[in-house]
Design a protein around this motif. Structure first.
Motif, short mmCIF file in Angstrom:
data_model
loop_
_atom_site.label_atom_id
_atom_site.label_comp_id
_atom_site.label_asym_id
_atom_site.label_seq_id
_atom_site.Cartn_x
_atom_site.Cartn_y
_atom_site.Cartn_z
N GLU A 1 0.82 -1.21 0.00
CA GLU A 1 0.00 0.00 0.00
C GLU A 1 0.86 1.26 0.00
O GLU A 1 0.51 2.26 -0.63
CB GLU A 1 -0.95 0.01 1.21
CG GLU A 1 -1.85 1.24 1.30
CD GLU A 1 -2.79 1.41 0.10
OE1 GLU A 1 -3.25 2.55 -0.11
OE2 GLU A 1 -3.06 0.42 -0.62
N LEU B 1 -1.48 2.28 8.47
CA LEU B 1 -2.43 1.80 7.47
C LEU B 1 -3.62 1.08 8.08
O LEU B 1 -4.32 0.33 7.39
CB LEU B 1 -1.71 0.88 6.47
CG LEU B 1 -0.54 1.52 5.72
CD1 LEU B 1 0.22 0.47 4.92
CD2 LEU B 1 -1.05 2.63 4.80
N ALA C 1 -3.84 -3.84 2.60
CA ALA C 1 -2.64 -2.99 2.60
C ALA C 1 -1.37 -3.79 2.31
O ALA C 1 -0.45 -3.28 1.68
CB ALA C 1 -2.51 -2.27 3.93
N ARG C 2 -1.35 -5.04 2.75
CA ARG C 2 -0.15 -5.87 2.56
C ARG C 2 -0.26 -6.79 1.34
O ARG C 2 0.62 -7.62 1.11
CB ARG C 2 0.14 -6.68 3.81
CG ARG C 2 0.68 -5.82 4.96
CD ARG C 2 1.08 -6.69 6.15
NE ARG C 2 1.75 -5.92 7.17
CZ ARG C 2 3.07 -5.77 7.26
NH1 ARG C 2 3.84 -6.32 6.33
NH2 ARG C 2 3.63 -5.08 8.24
N VAL D 1 -7.06 0.05 6.30
CA VAL D 1 -6.90 -0.01 4.84
C VAL D 1 -6.95 -1.47 4.41
O VAL D 1 -6.04 -2.25 4.71
CB VAL D 1 -5.59 0.64 4.38
CG1 VAL D 1 -5.44 0.53 2.85
CG2 VAL D 1 -5.53 2.10 4.82
N GLU D 2 -7.98 -1.84 3.72
CA GLU D 2 -8.14 -3.24 3.30
C GLU D 2 -7.07 -3.62 2.28
O GLU D 2 -6.81 -2.89 1.34
CB GLU D 2 -9.53 -3.45 2.71
CG GLU D 2 -9.84 -4.89 2.38
CD GLU D 2 -11.27 -5.09 1.89
OE1 GLU D 2 -11.59 -6.20 1.44
OE2 GLU D 2 -12.06 -4.11 1.96
N ARG E 1 2.04 1.68 -3.52
CA ARG E 1 0.97 2.22 -4.36
C ARG E 1 0.86 3.74 -4.19
O ARG E 1 0.77 4.49 -5.17
CB ARG E 1 -0.36 1.53 -4.04
CG ARG E 1 -0.50 0.13 -4.63
CD ARG E 1 -1.91 -0.41 -4.47
NE ARG E 1 -2.14 -0.90 -3.12
CZ ARG E 1 -1.94 -2.17 -2.74
NH1 ARG E 1 -1.47 -3.07 -3.60
NH2 ARG E 1 -2.20 -2.55 -1.50
N ARG E 2 0.84 4.18 -2.95
CA ARG E 2 0.71 5.61 -2.68
C ARG E 2 1.94 6.38 -3.19
O ARG E 2 1.80 7.48 -3.75
CB ARG E 2 0.55 5.85 -1.17
CG ARG E 2 -0.72 5.25 -0.60
CD ARG E 2 -0.84 5.47 0.90
NE ARG E 2 -2.06 4.87 1.43
CZ ARG E 2 -2.50 5.06 2.66
NH1 ARG E 2 -1.83 5.83 3.51
NH2 ARG E 2 -3.63 4.49 3.08
#
Length: 202
Positions: free
Chosen positions: A91, A193, A199-200, A196-197, A94-95
């Motif tokens: 995650e 996080l 995230a890993r 946040v669904e 991604r960000r």
């Protein structure tokens, strides 16, 4: 690749060099601190090993050292976590890659390793370079470029830094681990996080 690995041979000479190194090509320090959850108003100047979180506080917070990579052709920012792993979390990648790219390498005290790459908010690589094709690598995202890269099990850290230079154009500098750098306190990535669904999940 072999020449690059030899260039970074120093990285395998120190058993205490344990880290995640994230690279923001064309990035900014302000953006990197925000993504890692740092308070950019509170910064210390510390060496890499001084920035290790004390054992009694490990897990309650971490630290990241953020600096410009002045050797990059178009400018880049590096985020170095002494014995941390925020930059290896999908995650975060991604960000960090929104509107661009992000690349990180990670290895831990327990010997686990991870290479992560993301482009425009999508994880395009997430794998242990020494478990490709092995049961321990199930669920990984292995990019096509791996076929052109040699990872030397006898020089694993040097191989990781060689991959950084190949994929980002940023040369990893030994001075980053010996000279003081701006250092920020950051939360555990699972705290950062929370909620946040996936995230890993790459």
């Amino acid at each position: 690749m072999r020449d690059l690995i030899e260039k970074y041979a120093w990285a395998d000479e120190d058993d205490d060099l344990v880290l995640t190194l994230g690279v923001f090509p064309r990035g900014s320090i302000a953006r990197a601190t925000r993504i890692y959850g740092a308070d950019d108003g509170e910064v210390d100047i510390m060496t890499h090993y001084d920035a290790w979180v004390p054992q009694e506080d490990f897990g309650s917070y971490f630290r990241v050292q953020i600096a410009e990579a002045l050797n990059a052709a178009y400018g880049a920012v590096v985020a170095i976590e002494p014995n941390g792993w925020t930059g290896a979390v999908p995650e975060i990648a991604r960000r960090a890659s929104e509107g661009g790219r992000f690349f990180s390498v990670n290895w831990s005290m327990s010997g686990t390793r991870r290479i992560v790459e993301a482009v425009s908010g999508k994880v395009t690589a997430f794998f242990n370079p020494f478990l490709i094709g092995e049961p321990g690598g199930m669920g990984d995202v292995v990019p096509d470029w791996v076929e052109d890269v040699v990872f030397d099990i006898d020089q694993p850290n040097a191989s990781s830094f060689a991959a950084v230079e190949l994929r980002t154009g940023v040369q990893v500098e030994q001075a980053w681990f010996t000279e003081p750098l701006p250092t920020y306190r950051i939360p555990d990535p699972d705290v950062l996080l929370a909620g946040v669904e996936g995230a890993r999940v790459p």
